[in-house]
Scaffold this active site. Structure first.
Site, short mmCIF file in Angstrom:
data_model
loop_
_atom_site.label_atom_id
_atom_site.label_comp_id
_atom_site.label_asym_id
_atom_site.label_seq_id
_atom_site.Cartn_x
_atom_site.Cartn_y
_atom_site.Cartn_z
N SER A 1 10.85 19.19 11.07
CA SER A 1 10.49 17.98 10.32
C SER A 1 9.20 17.35 10.81
O SER A 1 9.03 16.13 10.75
CB SER A 1 11.63 16.96 10.41
N GLY A 2 8.27 18.18 11.30
CA GLY A 2 6.94 17.68 11.62
C GLY A 2 6.11 17.61 10.34
O GLY A 2 6.61 17.78 9.23
N LYS B 1 16.52 19.38 14.28
CA LYS B 1 17.55 19.39 15.32
C LYS B 1 17.68 18.04 16.03
O LYS B 1 18.56 17.86 16.86
CB LYS B 1 17.27 20.50 16.34
N ALA C 1 0.62 13.41 18.10
CA ALA C 1 -0.80 13.74 17.94
C ALA C 1 -1.61 12.45 17.83
O ALA C 1 -1.52 11.74 16.85
CB ALA C 1 -1.00 14.60 16.71
N GLN C 2 -2.39 12.16 18.85
CA GLN C 2 -3.12 10.89 18.89
C GLN C 2 -4.51 11.00 18.27
O GLN C 2 -4.91 10.18 17.45
CB GLN C 2 -3.27 10.43 20.35
N GLY D 1 -6.39 12.88 16.15
CA GLY D 1 -6.68 12.83 14.74
C GLY D 1 -6.58 14.18 14.07
O GLY D 1 -6.01 15.13 14.60
N GLU E 1 -14.87 14.60 19.02
CA GLU E 1 -14.03 15.14 20.09
C GLU E 1 -14.71 16.38 20.67
O GLU E 1 -15.69 16.88 20.11
CB GLU E 1 -12.62 15.45 19.57
N ASP F 1 11.96 27.27 19.60
CA ASP F 1 13.09 27.75 18.79
C ASP F 1 12.67 28.71 17.68
O ASP F 1 13.26 29.77 17.51
CB ASP F 1 13.83 26.56 18.17
N HIS G 1 -3.66 20.65 28.05
CA HIS G 1 -4.57 19.52 27.83
C HIS G 1 -5.05 18.99 29.17
O HIS G 1 -4.25 18.83 30.10
CB HIS G 1 -3.85 18.41 27.05
N ARG H 1 -11.53 22.62 25.79
CA ARG H 1 -10.40 22.16 26.59
C ARG H 1 -10.08 23.05 27.78
O ARG H 1 -9.71 22.57 28.84
CB ARG H 1 -9.16 22.02 25.70
N HIS I 1 0.26 21.70 26.36
CA HIS I 1 0.04 20.84 25.20
C HIS I 1 0.22 21.55 23.86
O HIS I 1 0.92 21.04 22.98
CB HIS I 1 -1.38 20.28 25.27
N ARG J 1 -7.74 26.50 21.00
CA ARG J 1 -7.83 25.63 19.82
C ARG J 1 -8.91 24.56 19.94
O ARG J 1 -9.01 23.87 20.94
CB ARG J 1 -6.47 24.95 19.58
N LEU K 1 -3.57 19.70 13.18
CA LEU K 1 -3.01 18.98 12.04
C LEU K 1 -3.61 19.48 10.73
O LEU K 1 -2.93 19.54 9.71
CB LEU K 1 -3.23 17.48 12.18
#
Length: 548
Positions: free
Chosen positions: A23-24, A49, A60-61, A63, A130, A227, A248, A295, A356, A391, A397
């Site tokens: 459910s993301g 779950k 996720a802060q 963006g 970023e 999972d 991260h 990163r 992360h 990444r 996102l």
């Protein structure tokens, strides 16, 4: 045939036109777009779950990347170049190009579902910078709460949709794959009622997120236990690049109950500097891009400084950013820091690396199709070839929503009728879970999870070598021997641990077989990068890693 009359008395069964596990943002958006575009005689089932909306997406802060037409300084060509550079030679050009070129369309579509991004006083969308991005192109919402704001909007729409059923506190325990390698549904377990249910469907979409909870230190919530990866692997799907775990560089070096709070990369994008306890900057010693290097480079720099000085953290100095800007741009980070006695405008923030994001996953195309007919994977659980070995910030996102859009677009052409017959292979799976096993003794799963996290952090972490990876595999095998559940478990926590063991071994085995350093995969005994860029693929049938 469906289950027998005897089994019907002990196990529930149902049918749906599509089942989405997770459910993301990826799962929510896929549910909404599929419902909007497809003929669904049996509706959609969304399984989570925990509670609706609890996922990695929520945390996720920074963006979401948006290569939008109104951002005249940006272009798809620039974004593609940045993504390919960050991907360390493993990003697929066609995938990167498609996702970049479709970002404008999909983000504009998100707005129609009530998603809002931050705007300036003129009402124009605002973009931030970023690490490893050449221009400002990252959209944000609620200052530093982008994932949560998007998820809240989509959750509201899903909750109000009469064609979407929601199962909370329910974990998918096994995919129903027949002898023709076709997925015909999923078997689920409700942790509140302790009941199993057979769910028949022509489409199962995995949107289960990542693996952060396999590690001692992580920014991920408690549900990130790999999972979907274990489900797909056990069903025979091709898994790709399982060795690539992104750490991260700047998690708040203060432990909460289940994870460490993320200090967004956007803070460095606004000018914050990494320093030691005496305030000395050090990133210039590692990369000319300093704090805005990719990163993996920043993470290893922080880790190296910690090891060199025998300390548990370095510091992020954000005092150079105007206090009013900090309060407006980073309200949640500021609040969290203040709760721990840290004023971002005046004090150094103690930070350290933490697991992360997972770049590997179920091998899929842009429509989410896996190697198993009827099984799809989107978001962090998938490996589309976008992220490669490392990444690019805030691309995750974007991948979630573009691939959710595309899987829904693909399914609108399909006939989504629940299967009317199952074969003996699926029936044997149902029989296994229909058996009454109430005499199982409880296991101290919490301590086993803690032990696994230590093994992964120490041996399959930021720095790796053959000795540590072989040790990890041996210790994971020893830990598996302490866990006697060969198939059926008696709680959600046990199923999670079973999945964690499977995923941990896949990561460690894949890391052992990639004899080079590339992106987030850094081998102390193979410091150079091979000339050829090849994906690593592993399946259960083959039983060992093979390079494609």
């Amino acid at each position: 045939m469906y289950v027998t009359e005897k089994q019907r008395k002990t196990m529930k069964y149902s049918k749906y036109s599509a089942v989405i596990v997770g459910s993301g943002i990826a799962g929510l958006y896929a549910a909404l777009k599929t419902e909007q575009q497809s003929n669904l005689p049996d509706g959609i089932l969304l399984i989570t779950k925990s509670k609706l909306g609890e996922s990695n997406s929520r945390y996720a802060q920074g963006g979401m990347v948006g290569v939008l037409k109104e951002n005249k300084k940006d272009s798809t060509e620039s974004h593609i170049t940045d993504t390919l550079k960050a991907g360390a030679g493993l990003s697929e050009l066609n995938t990167v190009k498609f996702i970049s070129e479709n970002s404008d369309k999909v983000i504009k579509d998100l707005l129609t579902f009530g998603v809002e991004f931050d705007r300036n006083e003129k009402g124009e969308l605002t973009f931030t910078l970023e690490a490893a991005h050449s221009v400002n192109r990252v959209l944000h919402s609620g200052g530093d709460a982008t994932g949560r704001m998007i998820e809240q909007a989509l959750c509201k729409k899903v909750s109000l949709n009469k064609n979407i059923d929601i199962y909370e506190q329910t974990i998918a325990v096994e995919l129903l794959v027949n002898s023709q390698t076709e997925c015909k549904g999923v078997l689920v377990y409700n942790d509140l009622t302790k009941e199993y249910e057979t769910v028949y469907s022509p489409v199962v979409i995995l949107a289960t997120g990542g693996v952060g909870q396999l590690y001692k230190y992580t920014t991920n919530p408690s549900g990130a236990t790999g999972d979907g990866l274990a489900l797909a692997y056990n069903a025979g799907a091709i898994m790709q690049d399982m060795e690539f775990v992104q750490f991260h560089p700047t998690a708040l070096a203060i432990d909460d109950d289940e994870n460490r709070f993320l200090i967004s990369e956007a803070v460095r994008g606004e000018g914050a500097k990494l320093v030691d306890a005496d305030g000395r900057e050090f990133m210039q010693n590692y990369d000319e891009r300093k704090e805005l290097a990719p990163r993996d480079i920043v993470t290893r720099a922080n880790y190296n400084e910690m090891k060199k000085n025998n300390v548990d953290n370095v510091f992020l100095n954000a005092t150079c950013i105007d206090a009013a800007k900090i309060a407006k741009r980073f309200p949640n980070i500021s609040k969290k820091c203040l709760a721990n006695g840290i004023d971002m405008a005046k004090d150094f923030i103690p930070v350290a690396p933490a697991a992360h994001y997972f770049m590997g996953g179920v091998k899929t195309n842009i429509e989410g199709q896996s190697s198993i007919n009827g099984l799809y994977a989107i978001g962090e659980v998938s490996s589309t070839g976008l992220h490669g070995g490392n990444r690019l910030a805030s691309n995750s996102l974007l991948e979630c929503v573009v691939c959710a859009y595309e899987v829904a677009n693909y399914l609108k052409k399909a006939t989504l009728n629940a299967p009317k017959q199952i074969d003996e292979k699926i029936k044997s799976v149902i029989d296994k879970y229909a058996q009454d096993d109430t005499d199982y003794e409880e296991i101290d799963v919490t301590s086993l999870k803690t032990e696994l996290k230590e093994i992964m952090w120490e041996n399959v972490g930021i720095l790796r070598d053959e000795k540590s990876l072989i040790s990890a595999i041996e210790k994971i095998n020893e830990l598996s021997a302490k866990f006697p559940r060969t198939s059926k478990c008696i709680s959600k926590s046990e199923y999670e641990f079973r999945n964690m063991l499977t995923t941990a071994k896949l990561i460690a085995t894949s890391a052992l077989n990639r004899k080079e350093s590339r992106g987030a995969h850094y081998r102390l005994d193979y410091l150079t990068t091979n000339g050829s860029s090849v994906h690593s693929c592993i399946t259960k049938e083959e039983g060992d890693l093979c390079f494609a």
